[in-house]
Design a protein around this motif. Structure first.
Motif, PDB file in Angstrom:
ATOM      1  N   GLY A  41       0.839  -1.200   0.000  1.00  0.00           N
ATOM      2  CA  GLY A  41       0.000   0.000   0.000  1.00  0.00           C
ATOM      3  C   GLY A  41       0.868   1.241   0.000  1.00  0.00           C
ATOM      4  O   GLY A  41       0.777   2.089  -0.883  1.00  0.00           O
ATOM      5  N   CYS A  42       1.736   1.336   0.990  1.00  0.00           N
ATOM      6  CA  CYS A  42       2.481   2.584   1.193  1.00  0.00           C
ATOM      7  C   CYS A  42       3.993   2.411   1.109  1.00  0.00           C
ATOM      8  O   CYS A  42       4.716   3.367   0.888  1.00  0.00           O
ATOM      9  N   ALA A  43       4.480   1.204   1.330  1.00  0.00           N
ATOM     10  CA  ALA A  43       5.923   0.907   1.366  1.00  0.00           C
ATOM     11  C   ALA A  43       6.650   1.721   2.430  1.00  0.00           C
ATOM     12  O   ALA A  43       7.830   2.008   2.301  1.00  0.00           O
ATOM     13  N   GLY A  45       5.471   1.331   6.073  1.00  0.00           N
ATOM     14  CA  GLY A  45       5.074   0.849   7.399  1.00  0.00           C
ATOM     15  C   GLY A  45       3.819   1.477   7.968  1.00  0.00           C
ATOM     16  O   GLY A  45       3.501   1.268   9.141  1.00  0.00           O
ATOM     17  N   ASP A  46       3.074   2.209   7.130  1.00  0.00           N
ATOM     18  CA  ASP A  46       1.968   3.008   7.651  1.00  0.00           C
ATOM     19  C   ASP A  46       0.589   2.381   7.482  1.00  0.00           C
ATOM     20  O   ASP A  46      -0.336   2.756   8.192  1.00  0.00           O
ATOM     21  N   CYS A  47       0.423   1.461   6.507  1.00  0.00           N
ATOM     22  CA  CYS A  47      -0.943   1.058   6.166  1.00  0.00           C
ATOM     23  C   CYS A  47      -1.281  -0.381   6.563  1.00  0.00           C
ATOM     24  O   CYS A  47      -2.455  -0.733   6.615  1.00  0.00           O
ATOM     25  N   GLY A  48      -0.285  -1.216   6.766  1.00  0.00           N
ATOM     26  CA  GLY A  48      -0.537  -2.588   7.220  1.00  0.00           C
ATOM     27  C   GLY A  48      -0.899  -3.578   6.122  1.00  0.00           C
ATOM     28  O   GLY A  48      -1.075  -4.763   6.407  1.00  0.00           O
ATOM     29  N   CYS A  50       0.823  -4.967   3.993  1.00  0.00           N
ATOM     30  CA  CYS A  50       1.892  -5.956   3.768  1.00  0.00           C
ATOM     31  C   CYS A  50       2.158  -6.814   5.003  1.00  0.00           C
ATOM     32  O   CYS A  50       3.192  -7.464   5.081  1.00  0.00           O
ATOM     33  N   CYS A  71       7.026  -4.644   4.047  1.00  0.00           N
ATOM     34  CA  CYS A  71       7.535  -3.658   3.076  1.00  0.00           C
ATOM     35  C   CYS A  71       8.822  -2.994   3.534  1.00  0.00           C
ATOM     36  O   CYS A  71       9.560  -2.469   2.715  1.00  0.00           O
TER      37      CYS A  71
HETATM   38  S1  FES Z   1       2.788  -1.448   2.396  1.00  0.00           S
HETATM   39 FE1  FES Z   1       1.907  -0.116   3.856  1.00  0.00          FE
HETATM   40  S2  FES Z   1       2.689  -0.872   5.723  1.00  0.00           S
HETATM   41 FE2  FES Z   1       3.735  -1.990   4.234  1.00  0.00          FE
END
Ligand code: FES
Ligand SMILES: Cc1cc2nc3c(=O)[nH]c(=O)nc-3n(C[C@H](O)[C@H](O)[C@H](O)COP(=O)(O)OP(=O)(O)OC[C@H]3O[C@@H](n4cnc5c(N)ncnc54)[C@H](O)[C@@H]3O)c2cc1C
Ligand code: FES
Length: 483
Positions: A41-43, A45-48, A50, A71
């Motif tokens: 999602g975000c690469a 660590g913010d969205c979960g 992964c 990620c």
């Molecule tokens: S891709 Fe969003 S937390 Fe890893």
């Protein structure tokens, strides 16, 4: 030294070599294994999206399972561990795992992009037995974003998943035995295309390797360093992965205080901190997310020298001392002296943070720390204030006040401290100290807060500290979440 990363992917053995040491676990899963259930999602660590689960051998012959963000984790973290992805959850006969079934039953998925992350985070909660009530489920999911289903059905699914029969300990012990069979106790050294990573197994080994390669980047939880690669696209030539240095992960409490090894994770240190003072427990509850707290370390939060790191102001107010080590030489310094200027800390080449010592509060001391951020959960501080006063005969004998977000480093407010010292701990003294904060700090305006807001809010935190602690009482003036 071993030159392949050996681990279990679910139940399958893997020996990974010939890959970049900064390949992320997410990229490895999606591109090398074609396991595309784990999403990006975000690469950062913010969205979960992964979220995966890592199982690490514990001292009881089992595995300690923890959810992390794939990620921002590099592949060397897999060495000697079991990696569980969303593909592993369904039974061989296609039966859904109770967590998945609960999400189906409660309509907890629409577009589904975030769903594998929720599944894995709830699966980790089920493994750990943490989905015990609504507030616990909400805290548990603070690092997972869903933009279309809404959290209500997902929280209901989490509550139901928490009632499912517990995990099979025999299967876990079997996986632990398979991992132990790989392990000959040697450090990892993986070299590929001009990059290398070492993963030492003890602090002594680390000390030698780092002194020999002082330009190496130390990687603890990778919750900062991971983003240097995924967001800043930096090429890191030599890394030292600290995640197998178990003797740096100590948490020891005695009558005098708490010694926390640099590698102790925020999650593991939470209870010990909360026993020192409830505000520290609350601070850690609001620190990032479970996934980040599982990986991120106390040492990393200090060593990164961030002006908005949450722990340094609190630990400075508590008069913490830092132990630094280079080879066999150790030196202990007051934590506040570690931070010299923005991006500059008192650390010699080849020297690393070994531990931090936090003294207990004496009976005549009052302490509080407050985090102000735009969101309640999973947000970096705009401002972080921490206060400790020692009183004698109603007067302030000693004041320690520290802020994050007010200067280029976490910093004490010496003028405000001087304004309080020797005075009654009362409103006029606090007003003098609040006024003196303008001498101590010239904060910046940035996307998190304006300079004016920061100064005013810092003054108000000082007033709140008095309000909560005057006349020997403890009155909470907090915005508490309603369950
Ligand atoms: S891709 Fe969003 S937390 Fe890893
Ligand atoms: C989504 C997200 C949310 C976050 N939320 C918060 C938050 O609420 N509050 C907050 O304070 N921070 C937050 N952070 C920042 C980060 O999680 C913390 O600073 C964390 O403690 C860093 O620890 P780490 O082990 O992951 O460090 P790493 O990323 O591994 O390392 C960070 C730095 O410290 C160095 N280092 C690590 N260990 C040592 C050691 N033992 N000795 C010397 N140098 C060392 C590394 O070389 C690197 O320079 C967040 C990060 C993310 C991605
Ligand atoms: S189901 Fe669509 S973002 Fe979560």
């Amino acid at each position: 030294m071993a030159n392949a990363i050996r681990f279990l992917l679910g139940e399958e053995e893997r020996a990974l070599e010939g890959v970049s040491p900064t390949l992320t676990v997410l990229e490895y899963l999606r591109r090398h294994e074609r396991r595309t259930g784990t999403k990006e999602g975000c690469a950062e660590g913010d969205c979960g999206a992964c979220t995966v689960v890592l199982g690490e051998p514990d001292s009881d012959g089992g595995l300690k399972y923890r959810a992390v963000n794939a990620c921002i984790q590099f592949v060397s973290v897999l060495n000697g561990r079991q990696l569980i992805t969303v593909e592993n959850l369904k039974g061989a006969d296609g039966t859904l795992h109770p967590v998945q079934q609960a999400l189906v039953d409660h309509h907890g998925s629409q577009c589904g992009f975030c769903t594998p992350g929720f599944v894995m985070q709830l699966y980790a909660g089920w493994l750990e037995g943490c989905l015990i009530d609504r507030q616990a489920v909400k805290d548990w999911l603070a690092g997972n974003l869903c933009r279309c289903t809404g959290y209500g059905p997902i929280v209901e699914a989490g509550l139901e998943a928490g009632t499912a029969p517990p995990p099979d300990n025999a299967a876990i012990a079997h996986a632990a035995r398979r991992l132990a069979a790989f392990d000959d106790g040697s450090a990892l050294h993986l070299v590929h295309d001009g990059q290398q990573v070492f993963a030492p197994r003890s602090a002594d080994e680390l000390a030698e390797i780092y002194a020999t390669h002082p330009d190496a980047v130390l990687v603890a939880g990778a919750t900062d360093v991971g983003l240097w690669v995924t967001k800043q696209h930096r090429r890191l030539a030599t890394l030292i992965d600290l995640t197998s240095v178990k003797d740096l992960a100590i948490i020891e409490e005695d009558g005098g205080g708490l010694t926390i090894g640099a590698l102790a994770s925020h999650r593991d240190a939470t209870d010990a901190f909360a026993r020192l003072h409830p505000d520290l427990g609350e601070l850690l509850r609001r620190f990032a997310s479970i996934q980040i707290r599982n990986a991120g370390t106390i040492g990393g939060n200090i060593a990164n020298g961030s002006p908005i790191g949450d722990l340094p102001p609190a630990l400075i107010a508590l008069d913490a001392r830092l132990t630094l080590r280079r080879r066999q030489e150790r030196r202990e310094i007051p934590l506040e002296d570690f931070f010299i200027a923005y991006g500059k800390q008192d650390r010699a080449p080849g020297e690393f943070v070994e531990s931090v010592y936090v003294p207990r509060l004496a009976a005549d001391m009052r302490f509080a720390c407050y985090k102000l951020s735009k969101r309640f959960d999973q947000d970096i501080s705009a401002l972080m204030g921490a206060f400790r006063v020692k009183q004698r005969d109603g007067r302030v004998e000693e004041a320690r006040i520290a802020f994050g977000g007010m200067a280029a480093i976490p910093q004490r407010a010496s003028a405000a401290e001087a304004a309080l010292t020797g005075s009654l701990f009362d409103a006029p003294a606090i007003e003098r100290a609040a006024g003196a904060l303008a001498e101590d700090f010239s904060p910046l305006t940035d996307m998190r807060a304006s300079a004016g807001y920061r100064l005013k809010a810092a003054q108000n935190l000082l007033r709140r500290f008095l309000f909560e602690n005057s006349a020997g009482t403890r009155r909470a003036a907090r915005v508490l979440e309603v369950a």
